[in-house]
Write an enzyme that holds these catalytic residues in place. Structure first.
Site, short mmCIF file in Angstrom:
data_model
loop_
_atom_site.label_atom_id
_atom_site.label_comp_id
_atom_site.label_asym_id
_atom_site.label_seq_id
_atom_site.Cartn_x
_atom_site.Cartn_y
_atom_site.Cartn_z
N LYS A 42 8.61 7.96 -5.08
CA LYS A 42 7.72 7.55 -6.16
C LYS A 42 7.23 8.81 -6.88
O LYS A 42 7.05 9.82 -6.23
CB LYS A 42 6.52 6.77 -5.60
CG LYS A 42 6.89 5.44 -4.93
CD LYS A 42 5.66 4.75 -4.36
CE LYS A 42 5.08 5.52 -3.19
NZ LYS A 42 3.87 4.89 -2.61
N PHE A 49 0.83 -1.20 0.00
CA PHE A 49 0.00 0.00 0.00
C PHE A 49 0.86 1.24 0.00
O PHE A 49 1.88 1.31 0.69
CB PHE A 49 -0.87 0.05 1.28
CG PHE A 49 -1.95 -0.97 1.34
CD1 PHE A 49 -3.25 -0.64 0.97
CD2 PHE A 49 -1.68 -2.26 1.77
CE1 PHE A 49 -4.26 -1.59 1.04
CE2 PHE A 49 -2.69 -3.22 1.83
CZ PHE A 49 -3.97 -2.87 1.46
N ASP A 50 0.41 2.24 -0.74
CA ASP A 50 0.81 3.60 -0.42
C ASP A 50 0.04 3.97 0.84
O ASP A 50 -1.08 3.49 1.06
CB ASP A 50 0.45 4.55 -1.55
CG ASP A 50 0.77 5.99 -1.19
OD1 ASP A 50 1.93 6.27 -0.85
OD2 ASP A 50 -0.15 6.82 -1.21
N CYS A 51 0.62 4.81 1.68
CA CYS A 51 -0.03 5.13 2.96
C CYS A 51 -0.87 6.40 2.90
O CYS A 51 -2.07 6.37 3.15
CB CYS A 51 1.04 5.25 4.05
SG CYS A 51 0.33 5.48 5.70
N PHE A 52 -0.25 7.52 2.54
CA PHE A 52 -0.92 8.81 2.65
C PHE A 52 -1.77 9.08 1.41
O PHE A 52 -1.26 9.22 0.31
CB PHE A 52 0.11 9.91 2.89
CG PHE A 52 0.88 9.68 4.16
CD1 PHE A 52 0.28 9.93 5.38
CD2 PHE A 52 2.15 9.15 4.14
CE1 PHE A 52 0.95 9.67 6.57
CE2 PHE A 52 2.84 8.90 5.31
CZ PHE A 52 2.24 9.16 6.53
#
Length: 222
Positions: free
Chosen positions: A146, A9-12
């Site tokens: 990224k 997952f990307d978090c934010f």
């Protein structure tokens, strides 16, 4: 021995409401201007990241705040540039995050975060997620941000993940869907804000995390 299955997952933006966090932080400095400044900040931050990829995320946030205020013609006290880095550990988790992550773990998936963040900041955020995370790759770890490929490459090299054992889940089309497609990683786009980007580069599109387990299973099996 059963092969590990990874959901990264990307978090934010995906798990944590970064728009609320940034808007609220900027609103503290410039009451009534938070939403307007958010849009400027979102355009500026990737530029700051690209200029010096080894720059720590706290400084990326601070420099983005400086440039955002300057573009808006607002006077920023020097010490106030740290407002977002200071507040980030308290940014709210989306209501659907903990149930979705818990359900994934119960379905046998390992969970990892591939995040444009510093180690200390993501450590504080994990406390708020309140669900065990099996691995984390940060920008501090790889020396880039990224949509560069280094997060994905480091994760694959560290954990032996392949397209047959890995699904990437993220909200950002630019930061996550584009590089994941380029690398051939199965991917689920969490389009929380109805962004008008090309949905065809994702293997599945969801408006939130509510149907995540079934979607990840389907993408994994396709």
């Amino acid at each position: 021995m059963t092969e590990l299955r990874w959901a990264t997952f990307d978090c934010f933006g995906t798990l944590v409401d970064w728009r609320h966090g940034i808007t609220t932080g900027l609103e503290l400095l410039f009451p009534g201007r938070g939403a307007e400044l958010l849009e400027i900040h979102n355009r500026i931050e990737p530029q700051v990241q690209a200029e010096k990829p080894v720059r720590r995320y706290r400084e990326v946030l601070a420099e983005s705040v400086r440039r955002t205020a300057a573009e808006a013609g607002l006077e920023l006290a020097p010490d106030d540039a740290s407002v977002l880095g200071t507040g980030l550990p308290y940014w709210p988790v989306f209501p659907d995050t903990r149930p979705a992550l818990t359900a994934l773990r119960e379905a046998g998936w390992r969970i990892a975060l591939l995040t444009n963040c510093d180690r200390d900041l993501i450590g504080e955020t994990q406390r708020r997620l309140a669900v065990p995370i099996d691995a984390v790759v940060t920008s501090e770890d790889v020396g880039s941000y990224k949509p560069g490929h280094a997060h994905f490459e480091r994760f694959a090299a560290s954990f032996g993940a392949t397209r047959d054992t890995w699904v990437h889940v993220a909200q950002s089309h630019f930061h996550d869907m584009v590089p994941a497609q380029a690398l051939g990683i199965p991917r689920v786009w969490i389009n929380r804000h109805g962004d008008p980007h090309d949905p065809s580069i994702a293997d599945a599109v969801l408006p939130g995390l509510g149907d995540l387990v079934a979607t990840v299973e389907r993408v994994h099996g396709s």
